[in-house]
Design a protein around this motif. Structure first.
Motif, short mmCIF file in Angstrom:
data_model
loop_
_atom_site.label_atom_id
_atom_site.label_comp_id
_atom_site.label_asym_id
_atom_site.label_seq_id
_atom_site.Cartn_x
_atom_site.Cartn_y
_atom_site.Cartn_z
N MET A 1 20.24 -19.98 -2.94
CA MET A 1 20.55 -19.33 -1.67
C MET A 1 19.41 -19.55 -0.67
O MET A 1 19.67 -19.77 0.53
CB MET A 1 20.76 -17.83 -1.88
N ARG A 2 18.16 -19.54 -1.15
CA ARG A 2 17.02 -19.80 -0.26
C ARG A 2 17.10 -21.23 0.28
O ARG A 2 16.87 -21.47 1.47
CB ARG A 2 15.72 -19.59 -1.03
N TYR A 3 17.45 -22.18 -0.59
CA TYR A 3 17.57 -23.57 -0.16
C TYR A 3 18.69 -23.71 0.87
O TYR A 3 18.52 -24.38 1.90
CB TYR A 3 17.84 -24.46 -1.36
N ILE A 4 19.83 -23.09 0.62
CA ILE A 4 20.97 -23.18 1.54
C ILE A 4 20.60 -22.60 2.90
O ILE A 4 20.91 -23.18 3.95
CB ILE A 4 22.19 -22.46 0.93
N THR A 5 19.93 -21.47 2.90
CA THR A 5 19.53 -20.83 4.15
C THR A 5 18.50 -21.68 4.90
O THR A 5 18.62 -21.89 6.11
CB THR A 5 18.94 -19.43 3.87
N ASP A 6 17.48 -22.18 4.17
CA ASP A 6 16.42 -22.97 4.80
C ASP A 6 16.95 -24.25 5.43
O ASP A 6 16.37 -24.76 6.40
CB ASP A 6 15.33 -23.31 3.79
N HIS A 7 18.03 -24.80 4.88
CA HIS A 7 18.56 -26.08 5.35
C HIS A 7 19.83 -25.92 6.19
O HIS A 7 20.54 -26.90 6.43
CB HIS A 7 18.82 -27.01 4.17
N ASN A 8 20.07 -24.69 6.64
CA ASN A 8 21.22 -24.43 7.52
C ASN A 8 22.54 -24.88 6.91
O ASN A 8 23.43 -25.37 7.61
CB ASN A 8 21.01 -25.10 8.88
N LYS A 9 22.66 -24.73 5.62
CA LYS A 9 23.93 -24.99 4.94
C LYS A 9 24.71 -23.67 4.90
O LYS A 9 24.26 -22.64 5.41
CB LYS A 9 23.70 -25.55 3.54
N LYS A 10 25.85 -23.66 4.25
CA LYS A 10 26.66 -22.44 4.26
C LYS A 10 27.31 -22.19 2.92
O LYS A 10 27.48 -23.09 2.09
CB LYS A 10 27.72 -22.52 5.35
N SER B 1 26.44 -27.41 0.85
CA SER B 1 27.22 -26.21 1.17
C SER B 1 28.14 -25.86 0.02
O SER B 1 28.67 -26.75 -0.67
CB SER B 1 28.03 -26.42 2.45
N ASP C 1 19.23 -17.04 -6.65
CA ASP C 1 18.41 -16.77 -5.47
C ASP C 1 17.74 -18.02 -4.91
O ASP C 1 17.69 -18.22 -3.69
CB ASP C 1 17.33 -15.73 -5.80
#
Length: 530
Positions: free
Chosen positions: A501-510, A433, A498
């Motif tokens: 951001m894709r990794y953060i979104t895919d892993h439910n990070k913030k 995160s 980008d």
């Protein structure tokens, strides 16, 4: 930046201490993008399988083995010669090579009329004859498949697109073709290639022969899984000579595998007992790994004289083989061969340090002057952060694009401070995160365990202000930059790449960069004195 060494030599002789303290003045301040962890020297990544392939090649060569390239395509009859009665079971798991047959295309008056309709003109008798000759030449193999369209386009005096349309609409024989199998196979064992190689050279070179090959093999598995692939690499060697015994396999195993960290070895009979090996010689190699314990890593044996005789080979041959992917799984301690071989098809981990290096400023000054300006804005804001408003402080004076510019950090409202509470928040990455946190006890864990980007909100806003002032000054304009409440990264002039951001979104990070910044910077262009 460049500096005059003679000038510094003179200063040092006059007052060494003063000259020493002036040393940093020759440095061009780095922009935020030029600071660690965004500035990195990284080694390009190797593929784990090819890394092991290369290490095996180097080890074999260091052991005195010559490198060979064995045939990949093996005739079905060779499988029978090598495996004897076992051949049918082996052939059940090989790939047969097939291809499309070449159709016998007839040209009647109906086809000619359809071609003329597509081309919009009539064909001469000579063109019709050349067309028939071209299609007949393709059938007989005189014209290759990738040349057919070009040849027909030349005959019909049409472009390739029209010819492709003709083949599809007029000759359905091409569209309806189905592949037919040949009697050629892709090798499923490197052994299939060794018999062919040894038959050509065993009596033409000095014995003993020591050869190795690290190359592809193909096996028609029912399905691929964590430990099985249809296309894999085999690292195989042979030692051929009059006095070769099974002891060669033990010695080669230890010499080869000790290069990969294995320290102890154990040899035991292999229950599978392939018919191309002599009875009682097929042996499994187990090695002790420092962290994994005893693991099976290779198999060796002596080729059966019956199989060798099929190829006229008259000396004993020891063969050792190991699966490269199997060895790679052990070396890299992986539990899925598919993920190790084709990592692009599986989710990839991105470390906190890599995420930190992927956070940049959206805008920052391009010149060294602009960077000095940004440093001045930051230093002034830090020094007077708690000053009550209304207030104004000159942060920098200098020349931009031939114009004298003065930069002011100000707060115009009463009962407020020059800088908002979040100005000195620093951006950290913690467990995937991205967080903007102050230096307080509440966020101590994040600051101690996380990775700092080296960027505070103030750094980012100072870079934004300097970039805007620099650009406006070139146009002879003044500008005012104000940042209030931050909710998004862009509010504080930050950009996250980008893929991160894709990794953060895919892993439910913030990404949480909220906070009250409330900082105002403006520029004033001073007229030159008369």
């Amino acid at each position: 930046m460049r500096f005059d060494p003679e000038e510094f030599k003179k200063k040092a002789r006059e007052d060494f201490e003063h000259a020493w303290y002036e040393g940093p003045s020759v440095l061009t301040p780095p922009g935020v993008s030029g600071r660690y962890p965004r500035l990195r020297y990284t080694r390009a990544r190797t593929h784990p399988i090819f890394e092991i392939v290369q290490r095996l090649r180097e080890t074999y060569l260091a052991m005195g083995f010559d490198e060979a390239m064995n045939p990949v395509i093996v005739e079905e009859s060779d499988i029978y010669r090598q495996f004897g009665p076992e051949a049918m079971a082996v052939l059940d798991r090989v790939f047969y090579l097939g291809g499309l047959p070449r159709p016998n295309v007839g040209i009647a008056r109906m086809q000619i009329e359809e071609i003329e309709a597509i081309l919009g003109r009539a064909l001469t008798a000579g063109t019709e004859e050349k067309l028939r000759e071209t299609l007949h030449g393709y059938k007989k193999g005189k014209i290759d498949g990738d040349e057919l369209v070009h040849e027909l386009a030349s005959v019909l005096e049409a472009d390739d697109a029209a010819v492709v349309h003709i083949l599809d609409a007029v000759f359905p024989e091409f569209r309806d073709l189905a592949p037919e199998s040949s009697r050629n196979t892709l090798r499923s064992h490197m052994t299939s290639g060794w018999f062919l190689t040894l038959s050509s050279i065993w009596d033409r070179r000095r014995l003993p022969l020591r050869l190795f090959s690290v190359d592809r093999c193909f096996r028609r598995e029912q399905e691929e899984g964590p430990t099985r692939l249809m296309a894999y690499h085999s690292a195989s060697c042979v030692v051929a000579g009059e006095n070769v015994t099974i002891e060669e396999g033990k010695a080669v195993s230890e010499a080869l595998l000790s290069a990969f960290g294995f320290t102890e070895f154990r040899f035991q009979p292999d229950e599978k007992r392939s018919k191309y090996y002599m009875p009682g010689t097929q042996t499994e190699v187990y090695a002790r790994h420092p962290s994994l314990g005893w693991v099976e890593v290779a198999t060796f044996g002596l080729y059966s004289p019956s199989a060798l005789a099929e190829y006229g080979i008259g000396v004993p041959v020891m063969n050792l083989g190991l699966g490269v992917e199997r060895l790679a799984m052990i070396v890299y301690q992986s539990n899925d061969i598919r993920q190790l071989t084709y990592p692009q098809f599986f989710p990839q981990e991105v470390s906190d340090r890599e995420i930190a290096g992927a956070i940049h400023l959206r805008e920052e000054p391009a010149s060294a002057t602009g960077r000095h300006m940004a440093e001045g804005i930051r230093a002034t804001a830090v020094e007077h952060a708690a000053a009550p408003g209304p207030c104004a402080f000159v942060a920098w004076r200098g020349e931009v694009a031939g114009r004298k510019v003065e930069v002011v950090v100000e707060e115009t409202e009463s009962n407020t401070k020059l800088c908002g509470p979040a100005c000195l928040n620093e951006v950290f990455v913690h467990n995937g995160s991205v967080l903007g946190v102050p230096d307080t006890a509440k966020w101590a864990t994040v600051r101690q365990e996380g990775v700092s980007t080296g960027i505070t909100y103030l750094d980012a806003v100072a870079g934004l202000a300097a970039a805007r002032i620099e650009e406006a000054a070139r146009c002879g304009e003044e500008v005012r930059v104000q940042v209030k409440m931050a909710k998004l990264p862009s509010d504080v002039n930050l950009r996250v790449e980008d893929y991160v951001m894709r990794y953060i979104t895919d892993h439910n990070k913030k990404v949480d960069l909220r906070g009250p910044v409330f900082l105002t910077v403006r520029s004033v262009i001073r007229e030159p004195e008369a």
